[in-house]
Write a protein that holds these residues in place. Structure first.
Motif, PDB file in Angstrom:
ATOM      1  N   ALA A 200       0.835  -1.199   0.000  1.00 42.84           N
ATOM      2  CA  ALA A 200       0.000   0.000   0.000  1.00 42.84           C
ATOM      3  C   ALA A 200       0.875   1.256   0.000  1.00 42.84           C
TER       4      ALA A 200
ATOM      5  N   GLU B 134       2.313   1.861  -3.356  1.00 41.84           N
ATOM      6  CA  GLU B 134       1.309   2.312  -4.316  1.00 41.84           C
ATOM      7  C   GLU B 134       1.241   3.845  -4.361  1.00 41.84           C
ATOM      8  N   ILE B 135       1.400   4.485  -3.209  1.00 43.12           N
ATOM      9  CA  ILE B 135       1.306   5.944  -3.176  1.00 43.12           C
ATOM     10  C   ILE B 135       2.678   6.601  -3.357  1.00 43.12           C
TER      11      ILE B 135
ATOM     12  N   VAL C  48      -2.552   6.126 -10.362  1.00 42.45           N
ATOM     13  CA  VAL C  48      -3.038   5.265  -9.294  1.00 42.45           C
ATOM     14  C   VAL C  48      -4.369   5.822  -8.795  1.00 42.45           C
TER      15      VAL C  48
ATOM     16  N   PHE D 114      -7.422   5.664  -5.574  1.00 37.97           N
ATOM     17  CA  PHE D 114      -7.713   5.338  -4.184  1.00 37.97           C
ATOM     18  C   PHE D 114      -9.175   5.628  -3.900  1.00 37.97           C
TER      19      PHE D 114
ATOM     20  N   CYS E  52      -6.355   1.507  -1.319  1.00 40.48           N
ATOM     21  CA  CYS E  52      -5.717   1.320  -2.621  1.00 40.48           C
ATOM     22  C   CYS E  52      -6.647   0.540  -3.540  1.00 40.48           C
TER      23      CYS E  52
END
Length: 177
Positions: free
Chosen positions: A26, A29-30, A116, A118, A132
């Motif tokens: 996670a 991912e950011i 990405v 969210f 995510c």
């Protein structure tokens, strides 16, 4: 009460510090994922949102975003700050982030172009909880961010240089135009 819409209600400038993450996936991912290199340890992650100086009338739900990672390299090395720059758009279902560029802790450009998404589980002036959306087979990849009132001081405590906040975002806006 739509939590995703609450992101748009944030002040013109808002900085958040990662206070909890379900997993390393996670966090990657950011961020850049560079905290996964050997002998490196993630110290902190910050999300900074800014409203564009010039409002885009075609996309009023867009904001600029910067993700700053502070990584400690084991040994007699200084902490480094990796930074991703981009834009984020908010719709009814998600916070969609498009990173355009990045800079690693040595000042070298990163190949950071990616998108990405969210799901916003909660957003307020003090707290932002993101799930995510792009990680396969995982329903609980959650990141919790708390408002950071003094971003420059937080970076100083982590022993990394604090860039001129507004200059970073102005430069990014100019590059996007």
């Amino acid at each position: 009460n739509n939590p995703t819409a609450a992101v748009l209600a944030l002040p013109r400038a808002a900085d958040f510090r990662l206070v909890w993450a379900f997993s390393d996936d996670a966090v990657a991912e950011i961020g850049t994922g560079l905290h996964r290199v050997p002998l490196a340890r993630l110290e902190d992650v910050f999300l900074s949102f800014r409203s564009p100086a010039k409002k885009d009338t075609k996309s009023p739900s867009q904001m600029m975003i910067r993700t700053s990672e502070v990584v400690r390299v084991i040994g007699p090395f200084p902490n480094v700050k990796n930074v991703l720059f981009g834009r984020c758009a908010v719709d009814r279902e998600a916070l969609r982030v498009s990173y355009a560029r990045g800079v690693d802790g040595t000042g070298k450009p990163l190949n950071a172009e990616r998108d990405v998404s969210f799901q916003v589980l909660h957003a307020s002036e003090r707290l932002c909880v993101l799930k995510c959306a792009g990680l396969p087979k995982k329903d609980d990849e959650v990141l919790v961010f708390e408002r950071e009132d003094d971003f420059a001081d937080a970076l100083e405590r982590l022993r990394v240089p604090a860039a001129d906040d507004d200059a970073d975002f102005e430069e990014e806006q100019s590059a996007a135009e």
